[in-house]
Scaffold this active site. Structure first.
Site, PDB file in Angstrom:
ATOM      1  N   GLY A  93      -5.848   4.984  12.459  1.00  0.00           N
ATOM      2  CA  GLY A  93      -7.196   4.486  12.277  1.00  0.00           C
ATOM      3  C   GLY A  93      -7.869   4.911  10.992  1.00  0.00           C
ATOM      4  O   GLY A  93      -7.269   4.925   9.914  1.00  0.00           O
ATOM      5  N   SER A  94      -9.138   5.282  11.116  1.00  0.00           N
ATOM      6  CA  SER A  94      -9.999   5.483   9.944  1.00  0.00           C
ATOM      7  C   SER A  94      -9.608   6.671   9.067  1.00  0.00           C
ATOM      8  O   SER A  94     -10.168   6.830   7.977  1.00  0.00           O
ATOM      9  CB  SER A  94     -11.448   5.640  10.407  1.00  0.00           C
ATOM     10  OG  SER A  94     -11.902   4.449  11.029  1.00  0.00           O
ATOM     11  N   THR A  95      -8.686   7.512   9.520  1.00  0.00           N
ATOM     12  CA  THR A  95      -8.211   8.582   8.628  1.00  0.00           C
ATOM     13  C   THR A  95      -7.504   7.994   7.415  1.00  0.00           C
ATOM     14  O   THR A  95      -7.308   8.688   6.407  1.00  0.00           O
ATOM     15  CB  THR A  95      -7.249   9.522   9.375  1.00  0.00           C
ATOM     16  OG1 THR A  95      -6.148   8.759   9.898  1.00  0.00           O
ATOM     17  CG2 THR A  95      -7.961  10.242  10.507  1.00  0.00           C
ATOM     18  N   PHE A  96      -7.108   6.694   7.469  1.00  0.00           N
ATOM     19  CA  PHE A  96      -6.457   6.036   6.344  1.00  0.00           C
ATOM     20  C   PHE A  96      -7.462   5.541   5.302  1.00  0.00           C
ATOM     21  O   PHE A  96      -7.080   5.241   4.168  1.00  0.00           O
ATOM     22  CB  PHE A  96      -5.618   4.849   6.839  1.00  0.00           C
ATOM     23  CG  PHE A  96      -4.166   5.168   7.021  1.00  0.00           C
ATOM     24  CD1 PHE A  96      -3.187   4.462   6.338  1.00  0.00           C
ATOM     25  CD2 PHE A  96      -3.763   6.184   7.868  1.00  0.00           C
ATOM     26  CE1 PHE A  96      -1.844   4.750   6.503  1.00  0.00           C
ATOM     27  CE2 PHE A  96      -2.433   6.483   8.040  1.00  0.00           C
ATOM     28  CZ  PHE A  96      -1.454   5.767   7.356  1.00  0.00           C
ATOM     29  N   LYS A  97      -8.730   5.446   5.659  1.00  0.00           N
ATOM     30  CA  LYS A  97      -9.720   4.895   4.729  1.00  0.00           C
ATOM     31  C   LYS A  97      -9.818   5.692   3.422  1.00  0.00           C
ATOM     32  O   LYS A  97      -9.855   5.096   2.342  1.00  0.00           O
ATOM     33  CB  LYS A  97     -11.073   4.780   5.418  1.00  0.00           C
ATOM     34  CG  LYS A  97     -11.110   3.684   6.483  1.00  0.00           C
ATOM     35  CD  LYS A  97     -12.397   3.696   7.292  1.00  0.00           C
ATOM     36  CE  LYS A  97     -12.359   2.609   8.373  1.00  0.00           C
ATOM     37  NZ  LYS A  97     -13.514   2.683   9.288  1.00  0.00           N
TER      38      LYS A  97
END
Length: 589
Positions: free
Chosen positions: A302-306
């Site tokens: 999820g958003s840890t890739f942003k």
């Protein structure tokens, strides 16, 4: 007439007799001297022959030693030295604390032929003997043991017996209960670090973890005398497991995973997968728990890739002006629509995008970066391969393939459409904050100055910017519950629905992750904390997202391990975010 004239002949005769005597005496002395010389000469020859004999024996001994050293016989001569070595080498943490060691131990063996081929092997009733053993070993399966006795089936009753327990077994007085001494593998820290260490099977070979990786080193007489030092710090490992276990219980999660990684060397100071198994006692339950969530399970994180997508866009020159406003409305790609979990306003700048974790703006930034460039950055961070670490069990990422469609590129930007292990994420974050160098993770302790060179993924200027942005998230955004005072924590939350169900994802099952680094003014360690299917409970304010369950784990962990690994709290230091603070509305209230 001379008075003595008559005595002349007599005197002359006397003198003549005295001379004869003198001559006889002189002759005797010569003979004695000759005898003494002969004796001395013989003694000298004897000493010489003895010396020659000793020299010859010494020469034979030297030749024999040389022969033994140059032949297979030398290995037999070394058997005494081998006998003094442990049966299997020791594994220690980076500070020499024993994690696995071998020592002689009693076992409990049933020998039905102890009293001869014929007749009852036990003096008393099998059920009675089994009950007596049950009193010594409360966890013993009494019915199974009684059945084994009744059937006369030889075999182990117990593999590890303490000396005081062995004495109580001897007091039972049954000769068929034998207590052989065997070499036992013991893990002094219990279940701590189980997925790192693995275990030793009944046949003496290492399984699953570093016991398997180091099997040759630990069993070879030439090397097993030297302990194998891992990069693990038992103090950090214990704290990580403790906080993950607490987080699991508070949110009723199915499992948890975590890692503490040195950003400059790639050394793993702690790696935990919960629930864990006990390597001291491998049973059916333990076998089921050996799956390693850190290195072998792949997730959409999820958003840890942003931050990774934004870092790639900054590095490629796509993002230059942090004040630029991006459209935050839903993104439509064909029949699909990318939305945010809640409204964040009509537009957002880059800083706000990460602070509030916007899917739509991240997708638009990834779209401007393009699939070819983003794909290459992901490859440079090792996202398309199994994680780099010595453990044998390593999961292969669910990689989108060679040609990324526009929608795939956008969803990868915010952590969907690609599934990797938490270790992949940890290594990527290390590269993002350490100056831009990606290095493989390792469980071997490295000497100072021996870290691998690695490969450059981001420019140093990009890494510097990302340290600012990650710190801003922890101060003003979704990572506030991880901001341990004085430790300058920076990081990003990620809450992703798990695949499955008719719609492709299970709305009620998520993976919540917090990826962090500290201290952000000079990053030294990356910390990943992940919960598998947490529930909204009173402890998490009835929220399931990472901001409320995974981030607090990091917030509690960092102050526990910081002083142990050379990072002390300092409220007078911080990464300078003064140039991006005006872009954060929350900072200007």
């Amino acid at each position: 007439m001379n008075a003595y004239a008559g005595f002349g002949p007599a005197i002359a005769a006397g003198r003549s007799g005295h001379g004869a005597v003198s001559m006889a005496v002189a002759s005797g002395r010569v003979q004695l001297v000759t005898v003494r010389q002969r004796s001395l000469t013989m003694a000298r020859w004897r000493v010489l022959w003895i010396a020659v004999g000793f020299a010859f024996v010494a020469l034979l001994a030297l030749v024999r030693i040389g022969y033994l050293g140059m032949s297979d016989q030398g290995s037999r001569a070394a058997s005494l030295e081998e006998a003094l070595l442990p049966p299997r080498g020791e594994i220690t943490d980076r500070n020499g604390v024993p994690l696995a060691r071998a020592f002689p131990a009693y076992a409990l063996w049933f020998n039905p032929k102890a009293l001869g081929e014929d007749g009852n092997p036990l003096v008393r009733d099998p059920a009675e003997v089994a009950a007596q053993l049950k009193a010594i070993f409360p966890d013993l399966d009494e019915k199974r043991v009684a059945a084994q006795f009744a059937a006369g089936k030889q075999g182990y009753i117990r593999r590890r017996v303490l000396p005081e327990e062995a004495n109580r077994v001897q007091e039972i007085g049954e000769l068929a209960l034998e207590m052989p001494i065997e070499n036992d593998r013991h893990y002094p820290q219990g279940s701590m670090g189980a997925h790192v260490l693995g275990y030793v099977a009944a046949d003496g070979t290492g399984r699953v973890g570093m016991e398997q990786v180091l099997d040759k080193h630990l069993s070879d007489p030439a090397t097993r005398g030297t302990p194998a030092a891992l990069s693990i710090d038992v103090r950090v490992q214990g704290a990580l497991e403790d906080e993950l276990r607490r987080g699991m219980k508070l949110t009723q999660a199915q499992g948890a995973a975590g890692i503490v990684l040195d950003v400059d060397s790639g050394e793993v100071l702690a790696l935990a997968s919960l629930p864990e198994f006990d390597p001291n006692k491998i049973d059916a339950r333990g076998q089921k728990l050996m799956f390693n969530r850190v290195t072998n399970q792949v997730y959409e994180l999820g958003s840890t890739f942003k931050p990774l997508a934004v870092a790639a866009a900054i590095d490629a020159g796509v993002v230059r002006d942090f004040g630029r406003r991006y459209d935050a409305s839903p993104v439509k790609v064909g029949r699909f629509s990318i939305k945010d979990g809640h409204s964040m306003g009509a537009s957002l700048n880059v800083v706000e995008t990460l602070i509030h974790s916007s899917n739509t703006v991240t997708a638009r930034i990834a779209d401007e970066l393009g699939p070819e460039r983003q794909r290459q950055y992901m490859i440079d961070m090792g996202m398309n391969e199994r994680p780099y670490i010595e453990l044998p069990a390593k999961g292969f990422p669910l990689w989108p393939g060679k040609d990324w469609a526009r929608l795939t590129n956008m969803t990868v930007g915010f952590g969907h459409g690609i599934a990797v292990t938490p270790l992949h994420l940890a290594s990527a974050y290390a590269a993002m904050v350490n100056g831009g160098i990606w290095r493989p993770a390792t469980l071997h302790r490295l000497e100072p100055g021996t870290a691998p060179k690695g490969r450059r993924v981001f420019k140093e200027s990009t890494s510097s910017r990302m340290r600012q942005l990650l710190r801003a998230i922890a101060v003003y955004g979704t990572g506030r519950n991880a901001d341990a005072p004085g430790y300058r924590v920076g990081g990003k939350t990620g809450s992703a629905e798990k695949p499955g169900g008719s719609a492709g994802y299970r709305k009620t099952a998520i993976v919540s992750t917090f990826a962090a680094a500290f201290p952000m003014d000079r990053p030294r360690y990356v910390v990943i904390a992940m919960l598998d299917e947490p529930r909204g409970t009173l402890a998490s304010s009835f929220q399931r997202t990472a901001a409320w369950n995974a981030a607090p784990i990091v917030g509690r962990l960092v102050p526990r391990i910081g002083p142990l690994i050379g990072v002390r709290p300092d409220d007078t230091r911080d990464v300078d975010i003064s140039d991006i603070r005006p872009l954060i509305p929350e900072a200007n209230k």
